[in-house]
Design an enzyme around this catalytic site. Sequence first.
Site, mmCIF file in Angstrom:
data_model
loop_
_atom_site.group_PDB
_atom_site.id
_atom_site.type_symbol
_atom_site.label_atom_id
_atom_site.label_comp_id
_atom_site.label_asym_id
_atom_site.label_seq_id
_atom_site.Cartn_x
_atom_site.Cartn_y
_atom_site.Cartn_z
ATOM 1 N N LYS A 207 -12.362 5.983 2.347
ATOM 2 C CA LYS A 207 -12.401 7.246 1.619
ATOM 3 C C LYS A 207 -13.653 7.299 0.731
ATOM 4 C CE LYS A 207 -9.664 9.710 -1.804
ATOM 5 N NZ LYS A 207 -8.435 9.745 -2.581
ATOM 6 N N GLU A 213 -15.155 -4.844 0.990
ATOM 7 C CA GLU A 213 -14.661 -5.454 2.235
ATOM 8 C C GLU A 213 -15.115 -4.660 3.457
ATOM 9 O OE1 GLU A 213 -12.888 -4.886 -0.463
ATOM 10 O OE2 GLU A 213 -11.457 -6.509 -0.841
ATOM 11 N N GLY A 267 -5.475 7.215 -0.789
ATOM 12 C CA GLY A 267 -5.665 6.242 0.301
ATOM 13 C C GLY A 267 -4.348 5.806 0.916
ATOM 14 N N ARG A 268 -3.369 5.469 0.076
ATOM 15 C CA ARG A 268 -2.105 4.920 0.598
ATOM 16 C C ARG A 268 -1.204 5.988 1.204
ATOM 17 N NH1 ARG A 268 -2.876 4.284 -4.711
ATOM 18 N NH2 ARG A 268 -1.497 5.265 -6.234
ATOM 19 N N GLU A 353 1.408 0.025 -5.537
ATOM 20 C CA GLU A 353 0.156 0.553 -6.086
ATOM 21 C C GLU A 353 0.438 1.879 -6.814
ATOM 22 O OE1 GLU A 353 -3.888 -0.378 -4.134
ATOM 23 O OE2 GLU A 353 -3.653 1.751 -3.714
ATOM 24 N N HIS A 384 17.635 -15.487 9.554
ATOM 25 C CA HIS A 384 17.403 -16.916 9.743
ATOM 26 C C HIS A 384 16.291 -17.406 8.821
ATOM 27 C CE1 HIS A 384 20.024 -16.945 13.289
ATOM 28 N NE2 HIS A 384 19.571 -15.702 13.425
ATOM 29 N N LYS A 511 -12.011 -6.307 -8.967
ATOM 30 C CA LYS A 511 -13.182 -5.953 -8.147
ATOM 31 C C LYS A 511 -14.463 -6.167 -8.941
ATOM 32 C CE LYS A 511 -11.071 -2.158 -5.490
ATOM 33 N NZ LYS A 511 -11.109 -0.728 -5.229
#
Length: 521
Positions: A207, A213, A267-268, A353, A384, A511
């Site tokens: 965005k 990254e 973004g999310r 977030e 399990h 960051k």
Amino acid sequence: MKNINPTKTDAWKQLSTHYEEVKNIHLKSLFKNDIDRKNKFTINFNQFEFDFSKNLITKETVTYLLKLADEVDLKSAINAYFSGEKINKTENRAVLHTALRNQLDNEIIVDGKNIMTEIKEALNKMSSFTDSVISGKWKGYSGRAITDIVNIGIGGSDLGPDMVVASLKYYKNHLNIHFVSNIDGDHVQEVLKNLNPETTLFIIVSKTFTTQETLTNATTIKKWFLQSASENDIVKHFVAVSTNLTMTNEFGIAAENIFPMWDWVGGRFSLWSTVGLSISLAVGFKNFNDLLIGAFEMDEHFKNTPFDKNTPILASLIGVWYTNFFNAETEVILPYTQYLTKFAPYLQQAIMESNGKSVDRNGNNINYQTGNIIWGSTGTNAQHAFMQLLHQGTKLIPADFIGFKQSLYGNKEHHKKLMANFFAQTQALAEGKTKQEVHLDLKIQGNIDDINQLLPFKVFSGNKPSTSILIEKLTPQTLGSLIAFYEHKIFVQGVIWNIFSYDQFGVELGKELAKKIYKKN
Ligand code: F6P
């Protein structure tokens, strides 16, 4: 949106008193005293059945919780959310992921512009691009059709698309879809090692187009690509999804290869936008559109259904009940389908977030709990792995069980066993197993000598809450509704806790420091 401290409402006080009255009532007795409890707390919506009956609630609990929703003026908050008011105040933005899947003919105005026009244009661009890549009309630099797609992005530019592509694997076409997110160079190398630059298409999804990254991975990939191809070939192999046209241009992405994004999409919550291009490529645009339709149907249910029959609202209120009165700290998500392996990690970002905040909408520190810790895994694998702690541990962990009436390949025997486990887990958590029952069992097994020694370890206290979400079948449409259900749950909880759910300043400090540390070394 109003600015109301929830703990100062009448409903909160009533809930506190009510909590003292009901905290020791066992789910087993709630069911025993009301044989119609399951029906009373079950809501059907399209292909969904939401069964809230195994929660630690009574009719009064729901009445007080609904009163809380009224006191914080949830109704007008919902109107503000859907109509494009700038409810993301700290970033001065509207929150309009719902517009991306809007199927109505209405206008939605942001800063004087009808954004529905841009959305439709972007969807058309996605649709024709998708068709051309899937059909093989879009050629790589050597004239061959595309076989592999790599989505380069992180956070909301990765988790949502990755989760949906995995969840809809059954509906996938021949294209292989890969995701590169981590700045760990081994991640990108592992993906690149099996790829042919001639037949691979890269989608850089960011965005902001400033994320360390994504830009680092995109640069590494571009270098790798240029080892076999030339600068002129980039146009056939790199596209971008972004709001930042200056940066995409600087990176060398051709203007026609840019898919627009908007600042009113968080973004999310962006998988419904052009960020979902990898989804559209994986399953075709028709299926992508069905995903949008499913989400729209949940939006309409959320917007128009009275609160007492409104599934995201009830789920949110029950979550508040556990968080703020029972002091539950976590919630577990348990989909009983292997397709939804990535659902819990996706929800971790969406929920944590958004609602991991400790300052209210007045800018004051708050003295009550907010955002829960979300975790989970698929059933039956979870049984399990960690279910022991839910059944016999010391913590109260409300669980969402998500199951499907039909399997996709139709293996009835497997599906019967899978769903038997689904129902067994919710029953075991709710009812438990008493001393008397354990005693009888051990006696039948002939363990007479060991009975007293073993007995305490084999008792299940029960009274562990869960919500069962039973869905007809996993389809793009039902998946869309399911995701939207959780999105609205996030919104409602943010309204009640009086926090801003749509910023994420908490990710910035790390960051900044990483950049400084990187420069020093
Ligand atoms: O660091 C968190 C975050 O800002 C998320 O909110 C977002 O989804 C992710 O980074 C990626 O951001 P972008 O799409 O701008 O690269």
